[in-house]
Design an enzyme around this catalytic site. Sequence first.
Site, PDB file in Angstrom:
ATOM      1  N   ASN A  11      48.922  75.818  83.435  1.00 32.08           N
ATOM      2  CA  ASN A  11      48.775  74.934  84.589  1.00 32.08           C
ATOM      3  C   ASN A  11      48.533  73.526  84.057  1.00 32.08           C
ATOM      4  OD1 ASN A  11      48.092  73.590  86.892  1.00 32.08           O
ATOM      5  ND2 ASN A  11      46.149  74.672  87.242  1.00 32.08           N
ATOM      6  N   LYS A  13      48.487  70.779  85.692  1.00 33.66           N
ATOM      7  CA  LYS A  13      47.794  69.903  86.647  1.00 33.66           C
ATOM      8  C   LYS A  13      48.503  68.533  86.687  1.00 33.66           C
ATOM      9  CE  LYS A  13      43.730  72.602  85.672  1.00 33.66           C
ATOM     10  NZ  LYS A  13      42.282  72.743  85.732  1.00 33.66           N
ATOM     11  N   HIS A  98      44.477  76.998  94.330  1.00 32.01           N
ATOM     12  CA  HIS A  98      43.699  76.602  93.147  1.00 32.01           C
ATOM     13  C   HIS A  98      42.422  75.898  93.612  1.00 32.01           C
ATOM     14  CE1 HIS A  98      42.463  74.554  89.511  1.00 32.01           C
ATOM     15  NE2 HIS A  98      43.172  75.468  88.847  1.00 32.01           N
ATOM     16  N   GLU A 100      40.952  73.342  92.650  1.00 29.84           N
ATOM     17  CA  GLU A 100      41.039  71.880  92.792  1.00 29.84           C
ATOM     18  C   GLU A 100      41.707  71.503  94.110  1.00 29.84           C
ATOM     19  OE1 GLU A 100      42.853  71.252  88.961  1.00 29.84           O
ATOM     20  OE2 GLU A 100      40.991  71.913  88.043  1.00 29.84           O
ATOM     21  N   GLU A 170      39.632  82.755  88.935  1.00 31.27           N
ATOM     22  CA  GLU A 170      39.180  81.560  88.213  1.00 31.27           C
ATOM     23  C   GLU A 170      37.824  81.115  88.767  1.00 31.27           C
ATOM     24  OE1 GLU A 170      42.666  79.252  86.418  1.00 31.27           O
ATOM     25  OE2 GLU A 170      42.584  78.661  88.495  1.00 31.27           O
ATOM     26  N   GLY A 176      37.614  74.134  83.194  1.00 34.32           N
ATOM     27  CA  GLY A 176      37.497  72.827  82.531  1.00 34.32           C
ATOM     28  C   GLY A 176      36.110  72.510  81.999  1.00 34.32           C
ATOM     29  N   SER A 212      38.663  77.876  81.126  1.00 39.32           N
ATOM     30  CA  SER A 212      38.347  77.542  79.730  1.00 39.32           C
ATOM     31  C   SER A 212      38.880  78.564  78.726  1.00 39.32           C
ATOM     32  CB  SER A 212      36.835  77.330  79.557  1.00 39.32           C
ATOM     33  OG  SER A 212      36.400  76.249  80.353  1.00 39.32           O
TER      34      SER A 212
HETATM   35  P1  PGA Z   1      41.045  75.241  82.206  1.00 38.20           P
HETATM   36  O1  PGA Z   1      41.811  75.266  83.627  1.00 38.20           O
HETATM   37  O2  PGA Z   1      41.766  76.227  81.303  1.00 38.20           O
HETATM   38  O3  PGA Z   1      41.168  73.837  81.736  1.00 38.20           O
HETATM   39  O4  PGA Z   1      39.651  75.669  82.466  1.00 38.20           O
HETATM   40  C1  PGA Z   1      42.253  76.474  84.186  1.00 38.20           C
HETATM   41  C2  PGA Z   1      42.827  76.235  85.557  1.00 38.20           C
HETATM   42  O5  PGA Z   1      42.330  75.349  86.280  1.00 38.20           O
HETATM   43  O6  PGA Z   1      43.780  76.913  85.956  1.00 38.20           O
END
Ligand code: PGA
Length: 252
Positions: A11, A13, A98, A100, A170, A176, A212
């Site tokens: 992903n 983003k 997601h 976000e 997630e 993140g 992460s």
């Molecule tokens: P990350 O993001 O691996 O940076 O934690 C995962 C995601 O948001 O799908």
Amino acid sequence: MIPDQKIIAANWKMNKTNSEAAEFITKLKAEINNCDGFCKIIIFPSAIALESSARLCEDSKIEIGAQNCHWESSGAFTGEISVDMIKSVGAKYVLVGHSERRTYFSEDDETVNKKIRKILSSNLKPIFCIGENLEYRTNNMAKSVVETQIKRGLSAIENTKIEDIIIAYEPLWAIGTGRTINCDQLDEIGNIIKKTVFEEFGSQVQVIYGGSVNSQNAKSFLSLESIDGALIGGAALDEQSFLNIIKIAKGI
Ligand code: PGA
């Protein structure tokens, strides 16, 4: 039938211009096209880079997906993209719900459900993201949060369509942050998700983990029976680091 191949998804983003996306994909293709038996690889570039990325992946084992879509077919929705637009450029998957999108763009279970139904109706595959925040985790409510998200997000979806959906678990506190879930907790949630879907729809579903994930911790998550792959943000921005995770998945 649910495939037993692991899924490794990137992903991106709001990262990578068209040329940066092309450079990454070109390097990755060169590494993986000579090898047999790799896992399923999916990249979610920005909407702007969808078409060029999908074209670059035509002769490869990499598949492309969109990070978002609208639930209507077309119309006055400035800034949005439709499932037909996504399909027309050769993408096969769409990320939905997601955290976000839920946090910064006010998406809720109802809009997520409308999007999933639209995606399925156009024969694209949704990657349906769920997960609890830190407060719910601390109060031992992760299980009830994911059960509710599943029931609402998959409401009124035909049983026969469920196998086309991949669920990405997630937890918000792991995205993140460098914090990850421990393997017992993850296995427990992976099994709860599968059981909830089976009880509601009588269908199997694939569950992938995100939060992460990197080349140091991927093996422990991917080795779990209940976990079918990973959705990777930060560690999928660098081609070598993403490739290392693909190699780990292949070895499991
Ligand atoms: P990350 O993001 O691996 O940076 O934690 C995962 C995601 O948001 O799908």
